[in-house]
Scaffold this motif. Structure first.
Motif, PDB file in Angstrom:
ATOM      1  N   ARG A  56      35.281  46.336  41.346  1.00 31.60           N
ATOM      2  CA  ARG A  56      34.805  47.433  42.182  1.00 31.60           C
ATOM      3  C   ARG A  56      33.709  48.266  41.530  1.00 31.60           C
ATOM      4  O   ARG A  56      33.130  49.146  42.186  1.00 31.60           O
ATOM      5  CB  ARG A  56      35.973  48.330  42.574  1.00 31.60           C
ATOM      6  CG  ARG A  56      36.710  48.987  41.419  1.00 31.60           C
ATOM      7  CD  ARG A  56      37.732  49.992  41.952  1.00 31.60           C
ATOM      8  NE  ARG A  56      38.610  50.523  40.932  1.00 31.60           N
ATOM      9  CZ  ARG A  56      39.838  50.098  40.713  1.00 31.60           C
ATOM     10  NH1 ARG A  56      40.344  49.109  41.441  1.00 31.60           N
ATOM     11  NH2 ARG A  56      40.587  50.643  39.769  1.00 31.60           N
ATOM     12  N   THR A  57      33.396  48.008  40.268  1.00 32.15           N
ATOM     13  CA  THR A  57      32.271  48.722  39.654  1.00 32.15           C
ATOM     14  C   THR A  57      30.966  48.349  40.335  1.00 32.15           C
ATOM     15  O   THR A  57      30.014  49.138  40.335  1.00 32.15           O
ATOM     16  CB  THR A  57      32.132  48.400  38.151  1.00 32.15           C
ATOM     17  OG1 THR A  57      31.677  47.043  37.986  1.00 32.15           O
ATOM     18  CG2 THR A  57      33.446  48.612  37.413  1.00 32.15           C
ATOM     19  N   GLY A  58      30.908  47.134  40.886  1.00 33.19           N
ATOM     20  CA  GLY A  58      29.671  46.645  41.470  1.00 33.19           C
ATOM     21  C   GLY A  58      28.653  46.213  40.437  1.00 33.19           C
ATOM     22  O   GLY A  58      27.551  45.768  40.787  1.00 33.19           O
ATOM     23  N   ILE A  59      29.009  46.318  39.159  1.00 31.63           N
ATOM     24  CA  ILE A  59      28.099  45.878  38.091  1.00 31.63           C
ATOM     25  C   ILE A  59      27.951  44.368  38.164  1.00 31.63           C
ATOM     26  O   ILE A  59      28.942  43.631  38.158  1.00 31.63           O
ATOM     27  CB  ILE A  59      28.628  46.298  36.708  1.00 31.63           C
ATOM     28  CG1 ILE A  59      28.557  47.804  36.534  1.00 31.63           C
ATOM     29  CG2 ILE A  59      27.853  45.592  35.590  1.00 31.63           C
ATOM     30  CD1 ILE A  59      29.225  48.320  35.268  1.00 31.63           C
ATOM     31  N   LYS A  75      43.545  36.323  37.601  1.00 33.40           N
ATOM     32  CA  LYS A  75      43.557  36.167  39.060  1.00 33.40           C
ATOM     33  C   LYS A  75      44.009  37.464  39.740  1.00 33.40           C
ATOM     34  O   LYS A  75      43.520  37.810  40.818  1.00 33.40           O
ATOM     35  CB  LYS A  75      44.459  35.005  39.444  1.00 33.40           C
ATOM     36  CG  LYS A  75      43.899  33.645  39.000  1.00 33.40           C
ATOM     37  CD  LYS A  75      44.830  32.503  39.381  1.00 33.40           C
ATOM     38  CE  LYS A  75      44.228  31.163  38.970  1.00 33.40           C
ATOM     39  NZ  LYS A  75      45.127  30.024  39.272  1.00 33.40           N
ATOM     40  N   LEU A  76      44.939  38.189  39.115  1.00 39.27           N
ATOM     41  CA  LEU A  76      45.384  39.471  39.664  1.00 39.27           C
ATOM     42  C   LEU A  76      44.222  40.465  39.676  1.00 39.27           C
ATOM     43  O   LEU A  76      44.067  41.221  40.647  1.00 39.27           O
ATOM     44  CB  LEU A  76      46.545  40.016  38.835  1.00 39.27           C
ATOM     45  CG  LEU A  76      47.116  41.358  39.282  1.00 39.27           C
ATOM     46  CD1 LEU A  76      47.796  41.237  40.642  1.00 39.27           C
ATOM     47  CD2 LEU A  76      48.112  41.899  38.239  1.00 39.27           C
ATOM     48  N   CYS A  77      43.428  40.460  38.617  1.00 41.09           N
ATOM     49  CA  CYS A  77      42.257  41.334  38.574  1.00 41.09           C
ATOM     50  C   CYS A  77      41.314  41.037  39.741  1.00 41.09           C
ATOM     51  O   CYS A  77      40.802  41.954  40.390  1.00 41.09           O
ATOM     52  CB  CYS A  77      41.509  41.168  37.252  1.00 41.09           C
ATOM     53  SG  CYS A  77      42.303  41.955  35.837  1.00 41.09           S
ATOM     54  N   GLN A  78      41.112  39.757  40.004  1.00 42.03           N
ATOM     55  CA  GLN A  78      40.234  39.378  41.105  1.00 42.03           C
ATOM     56  C   GLN A  78      40.819  39.844  42.443  1.00 42.03           C
ATOM     57  O   GLN A  78      40.107  40.372  43.299  1.00 42.03           O
ATOM     58  CB  GLN A  78      40.023  37.872  41.110  1.00 42.03           C
ATOM     59  CG  GLN A  78      39.003  37.393  42.135  1.00 42.03           C
ATOM     60  CD  GLN A  78      38.643  35.936  41.938  1.00 42.03           C
ATOM     61  OE1 GLN A  78      39.455  35.131  41.480  1.00 42.03           O
ATOM     62  NE2 GLN A  78      37.422  35.573  42.294  1.00 42.03           N
ATOM     63  N   GLU A  79      42.124  39.672  42.587  1.00 43.01           N
ATOM     64  CA  GLU A  79      42.800  40.061  43.827  1.00 43.01           C
ATOM     65  C   GLU A  79      42.714  41.557  44.067  1.00 43.01           C
ATOM     66  O   GLU A  79      42.513  42.007  45.210  1.00 43.01           O
ATOM     67  CB  GLU A  79      44.274  39.626  43.745  1.00 43.01           C
ATOM     68  CG  GLU A  79      45.118  40.021  44.940  1.00 43.01           C
ATOM     69  CD  GLU A  79      46.588  39.705  44.737  1.00 43.01           C
ATOM     70  OE1 GLU A  79      47.427  40.370  45.370  1.00 43.01           O
ATOM     71  OE2 GLU A  79      46.905  38.802  43.924  1.00 43.01           O
ATOM     72  N   LEU A  80      42.836  42.359  43.006  1.00 44.48           N
ATOM     73  CA  LEU A  80      42.854  43.820  43.140  1.00 44.48           C
ATOM     74  C   LEU A  80      41.490  44.449  42.854  1.00 44.48           C
ATOM     75  O   LEU A  80      41.384  45.672  42.763  1.00 44.48           O
ATOM     76  CB  LEU A  80      43.924  44.402  42.208  1.00 44.48           C
ATOM     77  CG  LEU A  80      45.361  43.947  42.502  1.00 44.48           C
ATOM     78  CD1 LEU A  80      46.342  44.599  41.543  1.00 44.48           C
ATOM     79  CD2 LEU A  80      45.750  44.251  43.944  1.00 44.48           C
ATOM     80  N   ASN A  81      40.474  43.604  42.706  1.00 42.69           N
ATOM     81  CA  ASN A  81      39.085  44.069  42.549  1.00 42.69           C
ATOM     82  C   ASN A  81      38.876  44.885  41.279  1.00 42.69           C
ATOM     83  O   ASN A  81      38.113  45.855  41.254  1.00 42.69           O
ATOM     84  CB  ASN A  81      38.642  44.877  43.773  1.00 42.69           C
ATOM     85  CG  ASN A  81      37.142  44.810  43.992  1.00 42.69           C
ATOM     86  OD1 ASN A  81      36.478  43.878  43.537  1.00 42.69           O
ATOM     87  ND2 ASN A  81      36.600  45.793  44.689  1.00 42.69           N
TER      88      ASN A  81
END
Length: 340
Positions: free
Chosen positions: A8-11, A174-180
């Motif tokens: 979600r940083t958008g970086i 994968k959890l990081c990807q799921e929760l952005n």
């Protein structure tokens, strides 16, 4: 160059990032190396207040191109007062008005609002003041890392991730990807145990949300990663076989060289001695048979059996036993009983 978006940083940054811990061990050549990395297209640089003069070196070499960089650094402080001192020091040394990602450096718990430490509140205040852009956490403890990701409080997580990682580690990514939540891979070469950078890169490339920060100490190492910008290694049969061999040899009960067991009251260099058996077999053995290395290993005989290293190990290893096993193996190599 392949790109990674940090949640979600958008970086958005190239798949190659610069891990600046080893820069503290580089003397004259450091500025040329940092500028060479930038000129080649590497724009993400990760450092820490704990890495002696690493921040200062980055500030000196790269301050003129600050607006084209993503800077991430860390505070090990456990108090709000220490947090502010570290932040102001980092800003001064990095020669910048703001830090893109400011990270709690391997805390034993997940800082949260209202936990009594004031740490997370300090992060929020620093962000409101414009001194940091995003809030991150680094860790070696799977439970703390997962708690941080699920909490919704952190924009990024930095965690050890390489082809020796477990299924639980992969699930965390994968959890990081799921929760952005942006995921930053540290120790992509497992502290030097992984010696094939192409295999390390190809494995990381399977995870589109993972940003590996390669620890670079020599220009030859930097050249390898720069070459992957235009010619990224692919996961072919040869690399798969190499990874499988390494996993069979290394995965499980081995020292990751994170250094959180240090310092040792007996003066033992634990994060080298506890993995000497692997190091001496996976790199030129002469490097580890010098008089200096022998003196370092024999220091294990002075172990006090205090158990401090075992208590502090985030991987739950029986560190004193690993030290004894590695010393015994080392002695057998020295007297010729075991060949390497």
């Amino acid at each position: 160059m392949k790109q990674v978006t940090l949640g979600r940083t958008g970086i958005v940054t190239g798949k190659n990032a610069f891990g600046a811990l080893p820069i503290q061990r580089v003397t004259r050549e450091y500025a040329a190396m940092l500028l060479k990395a930038f000129d080649a297209g590497i724009t993400f640089f990760d450092t820490a207040r704990s890495y002696s003069d690493s921040e200062e070196k980055i500030g000196f070499a790269l301050s003129n191109v600050r607006e084209k960089l993503i800077l991430a650094t860390k505070t090990p402080s456990t108090t709000a007062e220490g947090f502010w001192k570290d932040l102001e020091t980092s800003l001064s040394l990095l020669k910048t008005d703001y830090i893109d990602i400011y990270q709690f450096h391997n805390p034993s718990f997940c800082p949260k609002p209202g936990d009594g430490t004031g740490l997370y509140e300090a992060m929020l205040e620093a962000r409101e003041q414009g001194k940091i852009r995003f809030i991150g956490l680094t860790n070696h403890r799977l439970n703390v890392a997962e708690e941080a990701v699920r909490s919704g409080l952190y924009d990024t997580l930095q965690f050890p991730f390489c082809y020796l990682s477990t299924e639980k580690d992969i699930a965390l990514v994968k959890l990081c990807q799921e929760l952005n939540v942006g995921f930053i891979s540290m120790k992509g070469l497992s502290g030097g145990l992984i010696t094939n950078s192409a295999a390390a890169y190809a494995w990381q490339d399977q995870f589109e949300n993972a940003l590996p920060i390669w620890g670079v100490q020599r220009e030859s190492e930097l050249d390898e990663f720069i070459s992957y910008i235009e010619n990224p290694p692919v996961m072919d049969g040869e690399i798969r076989e190499l990874i499988e061999r390494d996993r069979k040899e290394l995965i499980g009960n081995f020292c990751r060289a994170c250094g959180y067991c240090m310092p040792c009251p007996a003066g033992i260099v634990i994060n080298q001695c506890a993995r000497m058996s692997q190091l001496i077999r996976r790199s030129p053995s002469a490097n580890w048979l010098t008089e200096e290395s022998q003196k370092m290993m024999l220091q294990v005989e002075n172990c006090l059996n205090c158990g401090q290293c075992k208590k502090k190990c985030p991987y739950g290893l029986d560190t004193p036993e690993l030290l004894r096993q590695n010393l015994e193996d080392y002695k057998q190599i020295l007297d010729g009983t075991v060949q390497v």
